[in-house]
Design a protein around this motif. Sequence first.
Motif, PDB file in Angstrom:
ATOM      1  N   LYS A  54       0.868  -1.178   0.000  1.00 43.64           N
ATOM      2  CA  LYS A  54       0.000   0.000   0.000  1.00 43.64           C
ATOM      3  C   LYS A  54       0.906   1.229   0.000  1.00 43.64           C
ATOM      4  O   LYS A  54       1.939   1.236   0.674  1.00 43.64           O
ATOM      5  N   VAL A  55       0.510   2.264  -0.732  1.00 47.00           N
ATOM      6  CA  VAL A  55       1.360   3.449  -0.857  1.00 47.00           C
ATOM      7  C   VAL A  55       0.624   4.661  -0.282  1.00 47.00           C
ATOM      8  O   VAL A  55      -0.424   5.073  -0.798  1.00 47.00           O
ATOM      9  N   ALA A  56       1.187   5.235   0.771  1.00 41.99           N
ATOM     10  CA  ALA A  56       0.633   6.443   1.389  1.00 41.99           C
ATOM     11  C   ALA A  56       1.600   7.597   1.128  1.00 41.99           C
ATOM     12  O   ALA A  56       2.754   7.560   1.575  1.00 41.99           O
ATOM     13  N   LEU A  57       1.141   8.587   0.403  1.00 43.81           N
ATOM     14  CA  LEU A  57       2.003   9.672  -0.043  1.00 43.81           C
ATOM     15  C   LEU A  57       1.960  10.867   0.903  1.00 43.81           C
ATOM     16  O   LEU A  57       0.886  11.407   1.196  1.00 43.81           O
ATOM     17  N   LEU A  58       3.127  11.288   1.356  1.00 37.18           N
ATOM     18  CA  LEU A  58       3.286  12.474   2.197  1.00 37.18           C
ATOM     19  C   LEU A  58       3.836  13.600   1.344  1.00 37.18           C
ATOM     20  O   LEU A  58       4.811  13.399   0.604  1.00 37.18           O
ATOM     21  N   ALA A  59       3.241  14.780   1.451  1.00 39.47           N
ATOM     22  CA  ALA A  59       3.717  15.905   0.646  1.00 39.47           C
ATOM     23  C   ALA A  59       3.308  17.214   1.301  1.00 39.47           C
ATOM     24  O   ALA A  59       2.434  17.257   2.172  1.00 39.47           O
ATOM     25  N   HIS A  60       3.959  18.290   0.860  1.00 43.81           N
ATOM     26  CA  HIS A  60       3.540  19.634   1.290  1.00 43.81           C
ATOM     27  C   HIS A  60       3.099  20.415   0.066  1.00 43.81           C
ATOM     28  O   HIS A  60       3.433  20.063  -1.076  1.00 43.81           O
ATOM     29  N   PHE A  61       2.367  21.477   0.311  1.00 45.07           N
ATOM     30  CA  PHE A  61       1.996  22.382  -0.768  1.00 45.07           C
ATOM     31  C   PHE A  61       1.984  23.804  -0.222  1.00 45.07           C
ATOM     32  O   PHE A  61       1.286  24.104   0.757  1.00 45.07           O
ATOM     33  N   ASP A  62       2.803  24.650  -0.841  1.00 49.75           N
ATOM     34  CA  ASP A  62       2.872  26.067  -0.476  1.00 49.75           C
ATOM     35  C   ASP A  62       3.355  26.230   0.973  1.00 49.75           C
ATOM     36  O   ASP A  62       4.030  25.359   1.509  1.00 49.75           O
ATOM     37  N   ARG A  63       3.001  27.349   1.603  1.00 49.18           N
ATOM     38  CA  ARG A  63       3.496  27.659   2.950  1.00 49.18           C
ATOM     39  C   ARG A  63       2.321  28.022   3.874  1.00 49.18           C
ATOM     40  O   ARG A  63       2.108  29.186   4.190  1.00 49.18           O
ATOM     41  N   PRO A  64       1.578  27.041   4.317  1.00 45.92           N
ATOM     42  CA  PRO A  64       0.431  27.334   5.200  1.00 45.92           C
ATOM     43  C   PRO A  64       0.837  27.701   6.628  1.00 45.92           C
ATOM     44  O   PRO A  64      -0.018  28.107   7.421  1.00 45.92           O
ATOM     45  N   LYS A  65       2.118  27.542   6.961  1.00 44.74           N
ATOM     46  CA  LYS A  65       2.655  27.939   8.281  1.00 44.74           C
ATOM     47  C   LYS A  65       1.897  27.306   9.444  1.00 44.74           C
ATOM     48  O   LYS A  65       1.537  27.974  10.424  1.00 44.74           O
ATOM     49  N   GLY A  66       1.614  26.024   9.306  1.00 41.41           N
ATOM     50  CA  GLY A  66       1.000  25.292  10.412  1.00 41.41           C
ATOM     51  C   GLY A  66      -0.488  25.504  10.568  1.00 41.41           C
ATOM     52  O   GLY A  66      -1.078  25.062  11.551  1.00 41.41           O
ATOM     53  N   GLN A  67      -1.116  26.158   9.593  1.00 41.41           N
ATOM     54  CA  GLN A  67      -2.562  26.393   9.635  1.00 41.41           C
ATOM     55  C   GLN A  67      -3.246  25.589   8.524  1.00 41.41           C
ATOM     56  O   GLN A  67      -2.650  25.297   7.496  1.00 41.41           O
ATOM     57  N   ARG A  68      -4.498  25.252   8.752  1.00 42.98           N
ATOM     58  CA  ARG A  68      -5.272  24.551   7.719  1.00 42.98           C
ATOM     59  C   ARG A  68      -5.847  25.602   6.771  1.00 42.98           C
ATOM     60  O   ARG A  68      -6.845  26.252   7.072  1.00 42.98           O
TER      61      ARG A  68
END
Length: 398
Positions: A54-68
Amino acid sequence: MTFRTLDDAKDLAGKTALVRVDFNVPMEDGKVTDDTRLRVAVPTINRLRDAGAKVALLAHFDRPKGQRVPSMSLKPVVEALENVLGAPVRFAEDCVGPDSVEAIRDLDAGGVVLLENVRFHAAEEANDPVFAQKLADLGDLYVNDAFSAAHRAHASTEGVARHLPAYAGESMRRELEALDAALGNPVKPVIGIVGGAKVSTKLDLLKNLVGKLDRLAIGGGMANTFLFAQGVDIGGSLAERDMAETARDILAEAEAKGCEILLPIDVVVATEVKPGAETRTVLAREEIGDDEKILDAGPLTVEKLIKAMTLSKTLIWNGPLGVFEVPPFDVATVKAARAAGDFAKAGILTAVAGGGDTVAAMHHAGVTGDLTFVSTAGGAFLEWMEGKPLPGVEALKA
């Protein structure tokens, strides 16, 4: 260096692989406009799927600075990823907690889930050990396939690797092998090309390279600073005049370490930076008008640089030789890049390029597919060239 790869990962069937990818892709109106980074991840994802994981992908996008931040959700990436994979992709509304646990549990062997932006949690960039453990609890092994984020000691790039067996993905492996061939254990003689605007932003890079290279060509605005440091009248050219002493120190260090520095012999000057501007080509040490700016290297400089390439076995390139974005000041960069591409295709030069504007310059010259390797990693590529350890890579050492 030796690092663990997926060749070292055994018996993956039924296991969950947490895979750190770089999906910080260009988006417009909720749609991915360039899927290059998604495609780069496909070989690793498919290798794991084919092994029954099973493949679970971790990634970031832009700079939310710890906020949703809803506009920074990775959810819009799912459709584009399904297109490049040719397979369904689930989406989990969080990267830890019940949403992620349930999404992974419900996957069949070979299934893929994209977890929500890890940077929605401030603990990610803080490399919080509790958060790293929560990520690790989701999987049986960790795969880092995001060299571009490897210079960050974040929970998803370094912390989680302390809790799970950690491996380099296929993209990471290619990047590390290419950089090792260019700077770690290169075939000598080695030539470097470093361009760009400012010496001050590449001090660590220059100081590291003069101790490793046989020749170093300096171009762009940086070269103007070095010419100025040698007493050349550079007119109204872009330069860091207050860095003259530093430039002289670098030249002295290079001489002491046996690294030949190649500075422009001739230059292309103009009074304004605009397409089709009227230009003059003059010897670098000849009179340059107060209103004239050095905007590109001249043909004699390019000829000398190409000859230096023929005397080398390995090339590492960072930064353009002139203001390549504005023709006609792209000529030197294009000619040198095409020569490097020809030598690489002929198998007589290992040519690796990357960082900053370099990728755009290589695209502009049409040689991206000709060079041995072109890195899109930006900051991580530069820090590697500076000789700095990268936390995300250190975590994968065998």
